[in-house]
Design a protein around this motif. Structure first.
Motif, short mmCIF file in Angstrom:
data_model
loop_
_atom_site.label_atom_id
_atom_site.label_comp_id
_atom_site.label_asym_id
_atom_site.label_seq_id
_atom_site.Cartn_x
_atom_site.Cartn_y
_atom_site.Cartn_z
N MET B 1 1.47 -36.07 -19.90
CA MET B 1 1.94 -35.04 -21.03
C MET B 1 1.46 -33.90 -20.82
O MET B 1 -0.05 -33.63 -20.58
N THR B 2 2.10 -32.71 -20.89
CA THR B 2 1.76 -31.35 -20.51
C THR B 2 1.92 -30.57 -21.91
O THR B 2 2.91 -30.90 -22.71
N THR B 3 1.04 -29.48 -22.31
CA THR B 3 1.13 -28.71 -23.12
C THR B 3 1.91 -27.15 -22.74
O THR B 3 1.48 -26.82 -21.86
N PHE B 4 3.06 -27.09 -23.37
CA PHE B 4 3.96 -25.65 -22.96
C PHE B 4 3.82 -24.93 -24.26
O PHE B 4 3.84 -25.30 -25.29
N VAL B 5 3.37 -23.58 -23.89
CA VAL B 5 3.27 -22.49 -25.09
C VAL B 5 4.41 -21.71 -24.80
O VAL B 5 4.23 -20.75 -23.56
N LEU B 6 5.37 -21.45 -25.58
CA LEU B 6 6.29 -20.29 -25.20
C LEU B 6 6.18 -19.20 -26.25
O LEU B 6 6.09 -19.49 -27.47
N ILE B 7 5.93 -18.11 -25.57
CA ILE B 7 5.53 -16.99 -26.63
C ILE B 7 7.04 -16.17 -26.46
O ILE B 7 7.36 -15.73 -25.82
N GLU B 8 7.22 -16.14 -27.97
CA GLU B 8 8.55 -15.47 -28.13
C GLU B 8 8.21 -14.07 -28.83
O GLU B 8 7.77 -13.87 -29.90
N SER B 9 8.53 -12.96 -28.18
CA SER B 9 8.44 -11.60 -28.68
C SER B 9 9.42 -10.95 -29.23
O SER B 9 9.41 -9.86 -29.88
N ARG B 10 10.81 -11.46 -29.16
CA ARG B 10 12.00 -10.92 -29.57
C ARG B 10 12.46 -11.54 -30.67
O ARG B 10 12.27 -12.59 -31.10
N ASP B 11 13.25 -10.83 -31.48
CA ASP B 11 13.73 -11.17 -32.66
C ASP B 11 15.21 -12.12 -32.45
O ASP B 11 15.90 -11.50 -31.49
N PRO B 12 15.52 -12.98 -33.21
CA PRO B 12 16.71 -13.82 -32.96
C PRO B 12 18.21 -12.94 -33.41
O PRO B 12 19.11 -13.57 -32.69
N PHE B 13 17.80 -11.78 -33.75
CA PHE B 13 18.96 -11.14 -34.13
C PHE B 13 19.53 -10.03 -32.92
O PHE B 13 20.47 -9.50 -32.86
N SER B 14 18.52 -9.94 -32.05
CA SER B 14 18.75 -9.19 -31.00
C SER B 14 18.74 -9.68 -29.43
O SER B 14 19.17 -9.01 -28.58
N SER B 15 18.29 -10.85 -29.75
CA SER B 15 18.50 -11.68 -28.37
C SER B 15 18.74 -13.14 -28.44
O SER B 15 18.30 -13.94 -29.10
N ASP B 16 19.95 -13.60 -27.79
CA ASP B 16 20.55 -14.93 -27.84
C ASP B 16 19.63 -15.66 -26.98
O ASP B 16 19.40 -17.06 -27.44
N GLN B 17 18.32 -15.27 -26.30
CA GLN B 17 17.74 -16.12 -25.59
C GLN B 17 16.48 -16.73 -26.55
O GLN B 17 16.27 -17.74 -26.03
N VAL B 18 16.51 -16.02 -27.85
CA VAL B 18 15.46 -16.79 -28.67
C VAL B 18 15.93 -18.13 -28.78
O VAL B 18 15.11 -19.20 -28.95
N ALA B 19 17.31 -18.20 -29.02
CA ALA B 19 17.66 -19.59 -29.61
C ALA B 19 17.69 -20.42 -28.24
O ALA B 19 17.11 -21.72 -28.55
N ALA B 20 17.86 -20.05 -27.21
CA ALA B 20 17.81 -20.92 -25.94
C ALA B 20 16.25 -21.41 -25.72
O ALA B 20 15.79 -22.61 -25.46
N ASN B 21 15.16 -20.48 -26.16
CA ASN B 21 14.01 -20.80 -26.31
C ASN B 21 13.37 -21.87 -27.12
O ASN B 21 12.66 -22.62 -26.74
N CYS B 22 13.93 -21.83 -28.37
CA CYS B 22 13.88 -22.73 -29.25
C CYS B 22 14.56 -24.05 -28.88
O CYS B 22 13.62 -25.16 -29.16
N SER B 23 15.35 -24.08 -28.39
CA SER B 23 16.25 -25.41 -27.95
C SER B 23 15.32 -25.78 -26.52
O SER B 23 15.01 -27.24 -26.56
N LEU B 24 14.78 -25.06 -25.84
CA LEU B 24 13.75 -25.51 -24.65
C LEU B 24 12.58 -26.31 -25.23
O LEU B 24 12.18 -27.19 -24.98
N ALA B 25 12.10 -25.40 -26.38
CA ALA B 25 10.48 -26.01 -26.81
C ALA B 25 11.18 -27.39 -27.46
O ALA B 25 10.34 -28.54 -27.31
#
Lengths: 138, 108
Positions: B1-25
């Protein structure tokens, strides 16, 4: 030779005065420096201007503030500060600027402690570190 | 088992990638890994109670630990009492801790 388990490497890409990522990156470096870790920084692209020694504070005539009142922060001072902090805590910050990126931008005049290198240095740093964090530009 | 830390610096209202990172996590947590989502800079806006960003809540429900940078909150005038229940305030020390423990840390 620094202990790899107490060594962290960071790659920065953003130029100074542009992004909140720079402030966050320096906050991370500060935490690591205060712990006495060996901290490697490889500055790539615009980030090579972070330690540029010719950065200067300025007054703000629009808001009628003097240089002293404006207290404009300079990233070159942050670079020197994290180096001092690490040294005081028994660690070290090794800062390498990408040489070609420096030449492109004409920012070879860096604060003390910064050396010129290449992406191969980043590979070496990362290979001898416990972990690496890349903070890329958008 | 690995620990992954995803650092999210963008807000979800300006970047669709935030939703993708939430899904990835969420996928990482569902696969048995330890997944941490660290919200920093404008990323902390998504942590407020009442914000309809279902991917963040969904990630939390799948076992993702969501940490919210206290400095970024203070910069934006957001108190910890204004955060959604699943959110925990944290300091950047948490990222350095995870790095020293060998977690895989990704910045977005």
């Amino acid at each position: 030779m620094p202990d790899p388990d107490k060594t962290l490497t960071f790659l920065l890409m953003d130029p100074p005065f542009e992004s909140a990522r720079t402030a966050t990156a320096f906050r991370l470096l500060d935490v690591a420096a205060r712990r006495g870790l060996h901290v490697n920084v490889f500055a790539y692209e615009g980030a090579v201007a972070l330690p540029f020694a010719a950065q200067k504070q300025h007054a703000n005539s629009v808001h009628n503030r003097t240089i002293e009142e404006e207290q404009h922060p300079l990233p070159k001072d942050w670079v020197a500060a994290v180096m001092r902090t690490a040294n005081a805590a028994g660690g070290q910050v090794e800062w390498v600027n990408c040489g070609l990126c420096v030449d492109e931008r004409g920012v070879a005049d860096a604060v003390a402690g910064v050396r010129r290198g290449s992406p191969a240095d980043f590979w070496k740093m990362s290979s001898s570190s416990r972990n690496t964090l890349v903070i890329a530009s958008r | 088992m690995t620990t992954f830390v995803l650092i999210e610096s963008r807000d979800p209202f300006s970047s669709d990638q935030v939703a993708a990172n939430c899904s990835l996590a969420g996928e990482l947590a569902a696969s048995g890994h330890t997944a941490v989502l660290y919200l920093v800079e404008n990323g902390v806006f998504a942590a407020r109670a009442g914000v309809q960003h279902t991917r963040l809540a969904e990630a939390a429900s799948r076992g993702v630990q969501i940490l919210v940078d206290d400095f970024s909150l203070r910069e934006r005038g957001i108190g910890s009492a204004q955060l959604a229940p699943q959110m925990q305030t944290a300091r950047l020390d948490a990222i350095i801790d995870h790095m020293l423990q060998g977690a895989r840390v990704l910045w977005h």
